[in-house]
Design a protein around this motif. Sequence first.
Motif, PDB file in Angstrom:
ATOM      1  N   VAL A 134       0.821  -1.204   0.000  1.00  0.00           N
ATOM      2  CA  VAL A 134       0.000   0.000   0.000  1.00  0.00           C
ATOM      3  C   VAL A 134       0.860   1.260   0.000  1.00  0.00           C
ATOM      4  N   PHE A 135       1.852   1.323   0.885  1.00  0.00           N
ATOM      5  CA  PHE A 135       2.617   2.555   1.093  1.00  0.00           C
ATOM      6  C   PHE A 135       4.059   2.491   0.630  1.00  0.00           C
ATOM      7  N   GLY A 136       4.549   1.329   0.288  1.00  0.00           N
ATOM      8  CA  GLY A 136       5.946   1.215  -0.107  1.00  0.00           C
ATOM      9  C   GLY A 136       6.803   0.763   1.062  1.00  0.00           C
ATOM     10  N   GLU A 137       8.080   0.691   0.826  1.00  0.00           N
ATOM     11  CA  GLU A 137       9.030   0.228   1.834  1.00  0.00           C
ATOM     12  C   GLU A 137       9.412   1.375   2.768  1.00  0.00           C
ATOM     13  N   PRO A 178       5.998   3.094   7.474  1.00  0.00           N
ATOM     14  CA  PRO A 178       4.546   3.324   7.463  1.00  0.00           C
ATOM     15  C   PRO A 178       3.798   2.244   8.243  1.00  0.00           C
ATOM     16  N   VAL A 179       2.698   2.648   8.885  1.00  0.00           N
ATOM     17  CA  VAL A 179       1.848   1.737   9.640  1.00  0.00           C
ATOM     18  C   VAL A 179       0.433   1.848   9.081  1.00  0.00           C
ATOM     19  N   ALA A 180      -0.183   0.721   8.798  1.00  0.00           N
ATOM     20  CA  ALA A 180      -1.530   0.731   8.235  1.00  0.00           C
ATOM     21  C   ALA A 180      -2.375  -0.350   8.892  1.00  0.00           C
ATOM     22  N   GLU A 181      -3.671  -0.147   8.844  1.00  0.00           N
ATOM     23  CA  GLU A 181      -4.624  -1.176   9.258  1.00  0.00           C
ATOM     24  C   GLU A 181      -5.094  -1.857   7.979  1.00  0.00           C
ATOM     25  N   ILE A 182      -4.841  -3.141   7.903  1.00  0.00           N
ATOM     26  CA  ILE A 182      -5.165  -3.885   6.690  1.00  0.00           C
ATOM     27  C   ILE A 182      -6.192  -4.951   7.032  1.00  0.00           C
ATOM     28  N   ALA A 183      -7.218  -5.045   6.208  1.00  0.00           N
ATOM     29  CA  ALA A 183      -8.256  -6.047   6.425  1.00  0.00           C
ATOM     30  C   ALA A 183      -8.589  -6.710   5.101  1.00  0.00           C
ATOM     31  N   GLY A 193     -11.868  -9.419  -1.144  1.00  0.00           N
ATOM     32  CA  GLY A 193     -11.325  -8.080  -1.316  1.00  0.00           C
ATOM     33  C   GLY A 193     -10.436  -7.726  -0.142  1.00  0.00           C
ATOM     34  N   ALA A 194      -9.666  -6.682  -0.329  1.00  0.00           N
ATOM     35  CA  ALA A 194      -8.764  -6.211   0.713  1.00  0.00           C
ATOM     36  C   ALA A 194      -8.807  -4.699   0.737  1.00  0.00           C
ATOM     37  N   GLY A 195      -8.517  -4.141   1.884  1.00  0.00           N
ATOM     38  CA  GLY A 195      -8.480  -2.694   2.020  1.00  0.00           C
ATOM     39  C   GLY A 195      -7.439  -2.302   3.052  1.00  0.00           C
ATOM     40  N   ALA A 196      -6.957  -1.084   2.951  1.00  0.00           N
ATOM     41  CA  ALA A 196      -5.952  -0.592   3.892  1.00  0.00           C
ATOM     42  C   ALA A 196      -6.218   0.874   4.202  1.00  0.00           C
ATOM     43  N   ARG A 197      -5.950   1.235   5.452  1.00  0.00           N
ATOM     44  CA  ARG A 197      -6.078   2.623   5.877  1.00  0.00           C
ATOM     45  C   ARG A 197      -4.795   3.030   6.588  1.00  0.00           C
ATOM     46  N   PRO A 198      -4.269   4.194   6.275  1.00  0.00           N
ATOM     47  CA  PRO A 198      -3.068   4.647   6.983  1.00  0.00           C
ATOM     48  C   PRO A 198      -3.407   4.952   8.438  1.00  0.00           C
TER      49      PRO A 198
END
Length: 132
Positions: A37-40, A51-56, A78-83
């Motif tokens: 989602v955000f890169g390395e 980066p830290v994200a909530e992934i579901a 499906g998948a989703g991510a939020r920063p």
Amino acid sequence: MTSSDTPDQSLPQADTAGALMGRLAEQLGSRASVAAVFGEPVTSGGITVIPVAEIAFGFAGGTGPEAGAADTGQGGGGAGARPRGYIEIKDGTATYKPLRASWADVAVPLAALLAGTVVPLLVRRLAKRRPR
């Protein structure tokens, strides 16, 4: 009972559904990561930012006979991510810094202003109504 003792037969429907769900989970799980989602993590000037994200992710599937066809399986997901923030590593110290919602920067001061204006008015009105 060993595998040589069991006759060759097709997998029961529950095993087929389980295998389908396993494949779906594996495919979605391999794609749902912070790096995707955000890169390395980035390092610059002695500071590393991770980066830290909530992934579901979720999935569903099933098997069953279709009219005129053999047992079939279908599924989807499906998948989703939020920063949520980032970890800053500087001089050997790691600090988590959450990302705040932009509306909070406006709503919190506005609520404090409103409470500071309305509460004294309510107190005065209630004091006037009280019998002496």
